[in-house]
Motif scaffolding. Structure first.
Motif, PDB file in Angstrom:
ATOM      1  N   ALA A 182       5.474 -12.144   8.120  1.00 47.51           N
ATOM      2  CA  ALA A 182       4.342 -11.307   7.707  1.00 47.51           C
ATOM      3  C   ALA A 182       3.387 -11.098   8.868  1.00 47.51           C
ATOM      4  CB  ALA A 182       3.620 -11.938   6.519  1.00 47.51           C
ATOM      5  N   HIS A 183       3.171 -12.172   9.682  1.00 50.59           N
ATOM      6  CA  HIS A 183       2.319 -12.027  10.854  1.00 50.59           C
ATOM      7  C   HIS A 183       2.921 -11.034  11.829  1.00 50.59           C
ATOM      8  CE1 HIS A 183      -0.853 -14.855  10.024  1.00 50.59           C
ATOM      9  NE2 HIS A 183       0.003 -15.826   9.804  1.00 50.59           N
ATOM     10  N   GLU A 184       4.245 -11.080  11.981  1.00 46.19           N
ATOM     11  CA  GLU A 184       4.911 -10.139  12.862  1.00 46.19           C
ATOM     12  C   GLU A 184       4.714  -8.712  12.359  1.00 46.19           C
ATOM     13  OE1 GLU A 184       8.893 -11.500  12.898  1.00 46.19           O
ATOM     14  OE2 GLU A 184       8.507 -13.170  14.250  1.00 46.19           O
ATOM     15  N   ALA A 185       4.833  -8.535  11.026  1.00 45.00           N
ATOM     16  CA  ALA A 185       4.630  -7.206  10.449  1.00 45.00           C
ATOM     17  C   ALA A 185       3.197  -6.750  10.654  1.00 45.00           C
ATOM     18  CB  ALA A 185       4.986  -7.223   8.958  1.00 45.00           C
ATOM     19  N   SER A 186       2.225  -7.675  10.469  1.00 44.05           N
ATOM     20  CA  SER A 186       0.824  -7.318  10.643  1.00 44.05           C
ATOM     21  C   SER A 186       0.541  -6.893  12.075  1.00 44.05           C
ATOM     22  CB  SER A 186      -0.072  -8.491  10.252  1.00 44.05           C
ATOM     23  OG  SER A 186       0.078  -8.794   8.882  1.00 44.05           O
ATOM     24  N   ALA A 187       1.296  -7.485  13.020  1.00 41.91           N
ATOM     25  CA  ALA A 187       1.079  -7.152  14.418  1.00 41.91           C
ATOM     26  C   ALA A 187       1.378  -5.681  14.688  1.00 41.91           C
ATOM     27  CB  ALA A 187       1.936  -8.037  15.307  1.00 41.91           C
ATOM     28  N   LEU A 188       2.184  -5.066  13.835  1.00 39.76           N
ATOM     29  CA  LEU A 188       2.493  -3.647  13.991  1.00 39.76           C
ATOM     30  C   LEU A 188       1.367  -2.764  13.468  1.00 39.76           C
ATOM     31  CD1 LEU A 188       6.245  -3.661  12.922  1.00 39.76           C
ATOM     32  CD2 LEU A 188       5.311  -3.567  15.241  1.00 39.76           C
ATOM     33  N   GLY A 189       0.382  -3.351  12.810  1.00 40.23           N
ATOM     34  CA  GLY A 189      -0.743  -2.600  12.282  1.00 40.23           C
ATOM     35  C   GLY A 189      -1.958  -2.738  13.173  1.00 40.23           C
ATOM     36  N   PHE A 237      -5.487  13.705  -0.726  1.00 40.91           N
ATOM     37  CA  PHE A 237      -6.838  13.287  -1.058  1.00 40.91           C
ATOM     38  C   PHE A 237      -7.554  12.895   0.230  1.00 40.91           C
ATOM     39  CE2 PHE A 237      -4.479  12.767  -4.914  1.00 40.91           C
ATOM     40  CZ  PHE A 237      -5.368  12.983  -5.945  1.00 40.91           C
ATOM     41  N   SER A 238      -8.866  12.752   0.141  1.00 41.37           N
ATOM     42  CA  SER A 238      -9.654  12.169   1.223  1.00 41.37           C
ATOM     43  C   SER A 238      -9.921  10.706   0.891  1.00 41.37           C
ATOM     44  CB  SER A 238     -10.981  12.924   1.383  1.00 41.37           C
ATOM     45  OG  SER A 238     -10.763  14.280   1.700  1.00 41.37           O
ATOM     46  N   ALA A 239     -10.237   9.922   1.917  1.00 39.37           N
ATOM     47  CA  ALA A 239     -10.538   8.502   1.712  1.00 39.37           C
ATOM     48  C   ALA A 239     -11.706   8.111   2.592  1.00 39.37           C
ATOM     49  CB  ALA A 239      -9.318   7.636   2.032  1.00 39.37           C
ATOM     50  N   GLU A 240     -12.595   7.286   2.057  1.00 36.89           N
ATOM     51  CA  GLU A 240     -13.710   6.776   2.831  1.00 36.89           C
ATOM     52  C   GLU A 240     -14.149   5.431   2.291  1.00 36.89           C
ATOM     53  OE1 GLU A 240     -16.477   9.988   2.439  1.00 36.89           O
ATOM     54  OE2 GLU A 240     -17.247   9.284   0.506  1.00 36.89           O
ATOM     55  N   ALA A 241     -14.839   4.662   3.131  1.00 34.30           N
ATOM     56  CA  ALA A 241     -15.300   3.336   2.752  1.00 34.30           C
ATOM     57  C   ALA A 241     -16.445   3.435   1.751  1.00 34.30           C
ATOM     58  CB  ALA A 241     -15.746   2.559   3.984  1.00 34.30           C
ATOM     59  N   VAL A 242     -16.392   2.598   0.715  1.00 38.95           N
ATOM     60  CA  VAL A 242     -17.490   2.540  -0.257  1.00 38.95           C
ATOM     61  C   VAL A 242     -18.700   1.865   0.377  1.00 38.95           C
ATOM     62  CG1 VAL A 242     -18.211   1.604  -2.484  1.00 38.95           C
ATOM     63  CG2 VAL A 242     -15.909   2.555  -2.210  1.00 38.95           C
ATOM     64  N   GLY A 243     -18.462   0.766   1.079  1.00 37.14           N
ATOM     65  CA  GLY A 243     -19.468   0.043   1.856  1.00 37.14           C
ATOM     66  C   GLY A 243     -18.791  -0.430   3.125  1.00 37.14           C
ATOM     67  N   ASP A 244     -19.330  -1.453   3.769  1.00 33.20           N
ATOM     68  CA  ASP A 244     -18.645  -2.014   4.926  1.00 33.20           C
ATOM     69  C   ASP A 244     -17.274  -2.512   4.485  1.00 33.20           C
ATOM     70  OD1 ASP A 244     -20.868  -1.483   6.409  1.00 33.20           O
ATOM     71  OD2 ASP A 244     -21.610  -3.543   6.438  1.00 33.20           O
ATOM     72  N   ALA A 245     -16.254  -2.202   5.258  1.00 33.92           N
ATOM     73  CA  ALA A 245     -14.882  -2.552   4.872  1.00 33.92           C
ATOM     74  C   ALA A 245     -14.032  -2.764   6.114  1.00 33.92           C
ATOM     75  CB  ALA A 245     -14.272  -1.448   4.001  1.00 33.92           C
ATOM     76  N   THR A 246     -12.925  -3.474   5.915  1.00 32.28           N
ATOM     77  CA  THR A 246     -11.936  -3.660   6.973  1.00 32.28           C
ATOM     78  C   THR A 246     -10.577  -3.275   6.422  1.00 32.28           C
ATOM     79  OG1 THR A 246     -13.192  -5.517   7.908  1.00 32.28           O
ATOM     80  CG2 THR A 246     -10.912  -5.275   8.627  1.00 32.28           C
ATOM     81  N   ILE A 247      -9.848  -2.445   7.154  1.00 30.35           N
ATOM     82  CA  ILE A 247      -8.520  -2.024   6.736  1.00 30.35           C
ATOM     83  C   ILE A 247      -7.546  -2.237   7.880  1.00 30.35           C
ATOM     84  CG2 ILE A 247      -9.425  -0.310   5.111  1.00 30.35           C
ATOM     85  CD1 ILE A 247      -8.747   1.852   7.165  1.00 30.35           C
ATOM     86  N   VAL A 248      -6.272  -2.273   7.544  1.00 32.09           N
ATOM     87  CA  VAL A 248      -5.217  -2.300   8.546  1.00 32.09           C
ATOM     88  C   VAL A 248      -4.412  -1.016   8.388  1.00 32.09           C
ATOM     89  CG1 VAL A 248      -3.226  -3.536   9.476  1.00 32.09           C
ATOM     90  CG2 VAL A 248      -5.089  -4.817   8.399  1.00 32.09           C
ATOM     91  N   SER A 249      -4.223  -0.285   9.473  1.00 32.80           N
ATOM     92  CA  SER A 249      -3.442   0.947   9.428  1.00 32.80           C
ATOM     93  C   SER A 249      -2.068   0.708  10.039  1.00 32.80           C
ATOM     94  CB  SER A 249      -4.165   2.071  10.177  1.00 32.80           C
ATOM     95  OG  SER A 249      -4.385   1.730  11.529  1.00 32.80           O
ATOM     96  N   TYR A 250      -1.043   1.264   9.395  1.00 33.56           N
ATOM     97  CA  TYR A 250       0.337   1.127   9.831  1.00 33.56           C
ATOM     98  C   TYR A 250       0.930   2.525  10.021  1.00 33.56           C
ATOM     99  CZ  TYR A 250      -0.135  -3.610   7.923  1.00 33.56           C
ATOM    100  OH  TYR A 250      -0.559  -4.878   7.633  1.00 33.56           O
ATOM    101  N   ARG A 251       1.648   2.708  11.095  1.00 33.50           N
ATOM    102  CA  ARG A 251       2.328   3.983  11.317  1.00 33.50           C
ATOM    103  C   ARG A 251       3.513   4.124  10.370  1.00 33.50           C
ATOM    104  NH1 ARG A 251       1.099   7.332  15.271  1.00 33.50           N
ATOM    105  NH2 ARG A 251      -0.364   6.634  16.868  1.00 33.50           N
ATOM    106  N   ARG A 252       3.609   5.281   9.742  1.00 36.65           N
ATOM    107  CA  ARG A 252       4.763   5.535   8.878  1.00 36.65           C
ATOM    108  C   ARG A 252       6.065   5.446   9.659  1.00 36.65           C
ATOM    109  NH1 ARG A 252       3.783  10.963   5.424  1.00 36.65           N
ATOM    110  NH2 ARG A 252       5.930  10.463   4.829  1.00 36.65           N
TER     111      ARG A 252
END
Length: 228
Positions: free
Chosen positions: A28-35, A97-112
């Motif tokens: 899972a850590h290896e997968a997260s490293a791709l994000g 759709f559009s997406a935006e943070a409701v408040g302060d947030a942290t996300i991880v983005s992954y390339r399709r």
């Protein structure tokens, strides 16, 4: 669009354990490293309707809303994405759709484009993707029923039960969103949201503490009857 205001104080959609599972494994850590980790401030855009859907996303902290702006300027919030939720997966090449943070947030983005590599390196990832798609479908179906067939108090009851099923302390809900957000999600006005919450509080079903970001569920069976 309605004016913004201060944050507020069907049965819940089934949780998908894979999205909030145990401590990450080495794979899972290896997968997260791709994000790529991205920190957002309140109302910051993640993507806009029509953007190329080159990434999908997972919420680490905070909350993200996905929505459409109608031709007359009204906003319809499709969903709120909380920690552990995956969003932004599309069947086509563009975001619907559009997406935006409701408040302060942290996300991880992954390339399709990295999905193929994840399939080879971590067998759990395709399962997570499928779980995310199925969960989104369940929530979309519940939301369609809510908008079309329920009155204001029933909508609020369904909304609270859904949120309570997605939080650790499910009898005390910390709402990251404002009354405007709730209204735009449920197809109501801000005034109707406030009246419905006050009605439920007077009936002893919920409690609205002085700190308005919290709602305490005092009579869950009563809420469940409204959700039927």
């Amino acid at each position: 669009m309605q004016t913004a205001d201060a944050p507020l104080n069907s049965h819940a959609a089934p949780s998908i354990a894979l999205l909030r599972g145990p401590a990450p494994t080495r794979k899972a850590h290896e997968a997260s490293a791709l994000g790529s980790v991205r920190r957002l401030v309140k109302d910051e855009e993640v993507f806009v309707e029509g953007d190329r859907a080159a990434f999908y996303y997972k919420v680490q902290s905070g909350a993200v809303r996905t929505f459409k702006l109608l031709s007359d300027g009204r906003r319809q919030i499709d969903a709120f994405h909380l920690p552990g939720d995956i969003f932004g997966m599309e069947p086509g090449e563009e975001h619907r759709f559009s997406a935006e943070a409701v408040g302060d947030a942290t996300i991880v983005s992954y390339r399709r484009s990295n999905l193929g590599a994840l399939d080879q390196d971590d067998g759990d990832v395709p399962t997570q993707m499928m779980s995310a798609v199925l969960l989104s479908l369940v929530r979309a179906q519940n939301h369609m029923l809510l908008l079309g067939r329920k009155n204001a108090v029933e909508k609020i009851a369904t909304f609270l039960l859904d949120l309570s099923g997605r939080t650790a302390n499910n009898d005390q809900i910390d709402l990251p969103m404002s009354r405007t957000d709730i209204a735009d999600h449920l197809g109501l006005t801000i005034e109707t949201v406030s009246r419905s919450l006050t009605q439920l509080e007077r009936q002893g079903v919920i409690e609205l503490p002085a700190h308005r970001r919290f709602i305490v569920l005092r009579n869950r069976p009563a809420l469940e009857r409204l959700d039927m």
